[in-house]
Every structure is written in C-alpha cells, then in structure tokens.
Design an enzyme around this catalytic site. Structure first.
Site, PDB file in Angstrom:
ATOM      1  N   ASN A 104      -7.810 -10.308   7.418  1.00 31.13           N
ATOM      2  CA  ASN A 104      -9.006  -9.476   7.314  1.00 31.13           C
ATOM      3  C   ASN A 104      -9.711  -9.590   8.661  1.00 31.13           C
ATOM      4  O   ASN A 104     -10.296 -10.618   8.969  1.00 31.13           O
ATOM      5  CB  ASN A 104      -9.903 -10.000   6.180  1.00 31.13           C
ATOM      6  CG  ASN A 104     -11.253  -9.295   6.145  1.00 31.13           C
ATOM      7  OD1 ASN A 104     -11.462  -8.302   6.848  1.00 31.13           O
ATOM      8  ND2 ASN A 104     -12.159  -9.818   5.333  1.00 31.13           N
TER       9      ASN A 104
ATOM     10  N   LYS B 260     -12.279  -8.015   9.691  1.00 35.61           N
ATOM     11  CA  LYS B 260     -13.736  -7.818   9.630  1.00 35.61           C
ATOM     12  C   LYS B 260     -14.169  -6.863  10.751  1.00 35.61           C
ATOM     13  O   LYS B 260     -13.417  -5.947  11.069  1.00 35.61           O
ATOM     14  CB  LYS B 260     -14.445  -9.170   9.680  1.00 35.61           C
ATOM     15  CG  LYS B 260     -13.864 -10.140   8.636  1.00 35.61           C
ATOM     16  CD  LYS B 260     -14.671 -11.391   8.430  1.00 35.61           C
ATOM     17  CE  LYS B 260     -14.004 -12.260   7.362  1.00 35.61           C
ATOM     18  NZ  LYS B 260     -14.769 -13.449   7.019  1.00 35.61           N
TER      19      LYS B 260
ATOM     20  N   HIS C 292     -15.534  -7.835  -0.912  1.00 34.46           N
ATOM     21  CA  HIS C 292     -15.639  -9.054  -0.106  1.00 34.46           C
ATOM     22  C   HIS C 292     -17.068  -9.589  -0.195  1.00 34.46           C
ATOM     23  O   HIS C 292     -18.022  -8.797  -0.272  1.00 34.46           O
ATOM     24  CB  HIS C 292     -15.268  -8.738   1.344  1.00 34.46           C
ATOM     25  CG  HIS C 292     -15.074  -9.967   2.162  1.00 34.46           C
ATOM     26  ND1 HIS C 292     -16.128 -10.684   2.658  1.00 34.46           N
ATOM     27  CD2 HIS C 292     -13.961 -10.631   2.525  1.00 34.46           C
ATOM     28  CE1 HIS C 292     -15.658 -11.742   3.309  1.00 34.46           C
ATOM     29  NE2 HIS C 292     -14.348 -11.733   3.243  1.00 34.46           N
TER      30      HIS C 292
ATOM     31  N   GLU D 264     -18.994 -10.658   1.947  1.00 31.49           N
ATOM     32  CA  GLU D 264     -19.891 -10.139   2.992  1.00 31.49           C
ATOM     33  C   GLU D 264     -20.427  -8.767   2.608  1.00 31.49           C
ATOM     34  O   GLU D 264     -21.570  -8.427   2.914  1.00 31.49           O
ATOM     35  CB  GLU D 264     -19.141 -10.087   4.342  1.00 31.49           C
ATOM     36  CG  GLU D 264     -18.941 -11.489   4.909  1.00 31.49           C
ATOM     37  CD  GLU D 264     -17.695 -11.661   5.746  1.00 31.49           C
ATOM     38  OE1 GLU D 264     -17.104 -10.671   6.187  1.00 31.49           O
ATOM     39  OE2 GLU D 264     -17.298 -12.837   5.956  1.00 31.49           O
TER      40      GLU D 264
ATOM     41  N   GLU E  12     -12.109 -16.365  -2.836  1.00 28.48           N
ATOM     42  CA  GLU E  12     -12.734 -16.763  -1.581  1.00 28.48           C
ATOM     43  C   GLU E  12     -14.066 -17.462  -1.858  1.00 28.48           C
ATOM     44  O   GLU E  12     -15.092 -16.785  -2.036  1.00 28.48           O
ATOM     45  CB  GLU E  12     -12.983 -15.525  -0.715  1.00 28.48           C
ATOM     46  CG  GLU E  12     -11.735 -14.753  -0.375  1.00 28.48           C
ATOM     47  CD  GLU E  12     -11.844 -14.043   0.971  1.00 28.48           C
ATOM     48  OE1 GLU E  12     -10.981 -14.255   1.808  1.00 28.48           O
ATOM     49  OE2 GLU E  12     -12.824 -13.303   1.179  1.00 28.48           O
TER      50      GLU E  12
ATOM     51  N   GLY F  31     -15.501 -18.683   7.027  1.00 32.41           N
ATOM     52  CA  GLY F  31     -15.984 -18.756   8.396  1.00 32.41           C
ATOM     53  C   GLY F  31     -16.717 -20.037   8.727  1.00 32.41           C
ATOM     54  O   GLY F  31     -17.384 -20.137   9.762  1.00 32.41           O
TER      55      GLY F  31
ATOM     56  N   SER G 279     -11.360 -20.022   5.441  1.00 32.72           N
ATOM     57  CA  SER G 279     -10.889 -20.953   6.477  1.00 32.72           C
ATOM     58  C   SER G 279      -9.439 -21.385   6.271  1.00 32.72           C
ATOM     59  O   SER G 279      -9.076 -22.506   6.589  1.00 32.72           O
ATOM     60  CB  SER G 279     -11.813 -22.167   6.568  1.00 32.72           C
ATOM     61  OG  SER G 279     -13.126 -21.751   6.908  1.00 32.72           O
TER      62      SER G 279
ATOM     63  N   GLY H  94     -10.667 -15.510  10.524  1.00 31.34           N
ATOM     64  CA  GLY H  94     -10.574 -15.973  11.921  1.00 31.34           C
ATOM     65  C   GLY H  94      -9.155 -16.186  12.433  1.00 31.34           C
ATOM     66  O   GLY H  94      -8.793 -15.696  13.521  1.00 31.34           O
TER      67      GLY H  94
HETATM   68  P1  13P Z   1     -12.174 -17.060   7.442  1.00 28.03           P
HETATM   69  O1  13P Z   1     -10.676 -17.231   7.335  1.00 28.03           O
HETATM   70  O2  13P Z   1     -12.626 -16.707   8.823  1.00 28.03           O
HETATM   71  O3  13P Z   1     -12.906 -18.182   6.810  1.00 28.03           O
HETATM   72  O4  13P Z   1     -12.515 -15.752   6.570  1.00 28.03           O
HETATM   73  C1  13P Z   1     -12.045 -15.674   5.284  1.00 28.03           C
HETATM   74  C2  13P Z   1     -12.301 -14.317   4.777  1.00 28.03           C
HETATM   75  O5  13P Z   1     -13.438 -13.941   4.573  1.00 28.03           O
HETATM   76  C3  13P Z   1     -11.151 -13.444   4.544  1.00 28.03           C
HETATM   77  O6  13P Z   1     -11.525 -12.302   3.855  1.00 28.03           O
END
Ligand code: 13P
Length: 257
Positions: free
Chosen positions: A13, A15, A99, A101, A171, A177, A217, A239
C-alpha cells in the site's frame, strides 16, 4: 499461511507516496531482483493517478496493480472521486477499502465501507477490507468484539459466492507506521478470530477459503514469523513496500516451502 485452502497475497500500500517517475524507477529496480513466480500473488496498490503508469511498468513483473480507494456511486456529480467502473476499465483487480487512515482522516464509516465493498464486488474486482483496533481498544480488552463488528458490517449483504473474492486485512492501528508490530501470536489470534466470525456467517468451507492478511509495520525481518501463523495468509505492507529490496524479501518469506 495455509496454501491448501487459500491464496497467499503480498500487497503493498503505497499510500500518498511515489510520483509517476518514481514509480517507473521502482519498477526498473525491482525488475533486477524480483523472484520467479511461486505460490504467492503479489500486488502494489498505488495512488489512482499512477495506476496506468504502474500497470505498464509492472506488466511483465508478476506484480498486479491495485487501487487504494474507490467511491461507491456509479457515476455523476461527485467531484474528485473515482468509480469502481473507472478502476475496472484500467484492469485493476484489487481495491483497498476502509483503511484506518481513510476512517480517521476522511470520515469513512462501517456503512460507507460496506457500500464500497458492494461497488467493488459488483464491478467484478476484489476488495481488500481493512479492520483494526486502536491502542485504547486493545488495552480495554475489546479487540475481538470490535473487529468482529467491523467484519460483519463490511460484509453485510455480501453473498457467499462473492465473499470468496474478498480479502480481509487485519491492521492494528497502533502498529501502522509506528515500527511497533503486533507479535506473531497477537496477530495470529486476531486473524483466527476473524476467520471464526466469517465461519459463523458463511460456514466452515467458505471461511477457510478467505485470505486474511496482516498489516502494521510488516517488514523483511518479521514477515516470515508472522506468515508462519496458520491464519495469516499474506501482508498489507506500507513503508517496506516502497523499497524494492525489502518488498522482495517479504515476497520471498511468503514463498518459503
Ligand atoms: P506500515 O507497513 O507502514 O506500518 O503500514 C501498514 C499499512 O497501513 C498498510 O496498509
């Protein structure tokens, strides 16, 4: 992972990262190290404006291109939004829905998530439905109830034959993150509870065919341990999916015998 009953899916992802030129550069770099196709399906969900560029760049790399969001209405006066049919027309197969976010910053609710799941399924694509608890919810001890509610709301009205196309991504919000990962046991336990929720709605045969990912993560160091959990069938990776070497190592972990 349990490859006998369901597919393993490693998804990135991106983002709001990567311009079109950076996308092309990423494809050039990963081309040199991309492993041969084995068991796991690989995809990268990219910003909507870069889907055409990414599809072209990843075409012969065994990486499908997915979207990070969609709007649930078919068409009309919804300035700035992208419909499921528009994504479908770009050969998109997977769309991330709900998601945390999007729930946190863009007001998505269980109801809009459910509408989007239907829009994606009706267009013939697969939703990757994200669920997860906050740190406060975990500490209060309501993780499993909360996530069962999110799963049930997201799948409301989805028939069993379409459920086979859905992926659920667990998640935990506190692990996104932050560099803090759920332990393999914590993640495995929630994923097996998600499967139990699906079992209670659709029965055992359907439940065992659904791919459940872990996200939060996940990286090249912890992927193998997380994927060793019987109910974790892949990852949704933020990430680490932006760095070709790291993403490839996670794919390799999913391809282990
Ligand atoms: P990270 O792997 O950066 O923690 O993000 C996870 C995520 O939100 C995948 O959708």
């Amino acid at each position: 992972m349990n490859r006998r009953y369901r597919k393993t899916v490693i998804a990135g992802n991106w983002k709001m990262n990567m311009t079109a030129s950076e996308t092309k550069k990423f494809a050039e770099d990963i081309r040199k190290i991309m492993p041969r196709a084995k068991w796991c399906e690989t995809l990268l969900c990219v910003p909507a404006c870069n889907i055409p560029v990414a599809s072209k760049a990843f075409k012969d790399l065994r990486i499908s291109v997915g979207a990070e969001n969609v709007y649930f209405e078919e068409k009309g006066a919804y300035t700035g939004e992208v419909s499921a049919e528009m994504l479908k027309d770009l050969a998109v197969k997977y769309v991330i829905i709900g998601h945390s976010e999007r729930r946190q910053y863009f007001g998505e609710t269980d109801q809009t998530v459910n509408k989007k799941v239907h829009a994606v399924l009706n267009a013939g694509m697969s939703p990757i439905i994200c669920v997860g608890e906050s740190l406060e919810q975990r500490e209060t001890g309501i993780t499993n109830e909360w996530i069962a509610l999110q799963v049930k709301s997201a799948l409301f009205g989805v028939p069993a034959d379409k459920l086979r196309r859905c992926i659920i991504a667990y998640e935990p919000i506190w692990a996104i993150g932050t560099g803090k990962t759920a332990t393999a046991e914590q993640a495995g336990e929630v994923c097996s509870n998600i499967r139990a929720t699906i079992r209670s709605l659709y029965g055992a045969r359907v439940a065992r065919s659904v791919t459940i990912q872990y996200g939060g993560s996940m990286n090249e160091k912890n992927a193998a341990e997380l994927l060793a959990q019987p109910d974790i069938d892949g990852g949704l990776i933020g990430g680490a999916s932006l760095v070709p070497e790291k993403f490839v190592e996670i794919i390799n972990a999913a391809n282990q015998e």
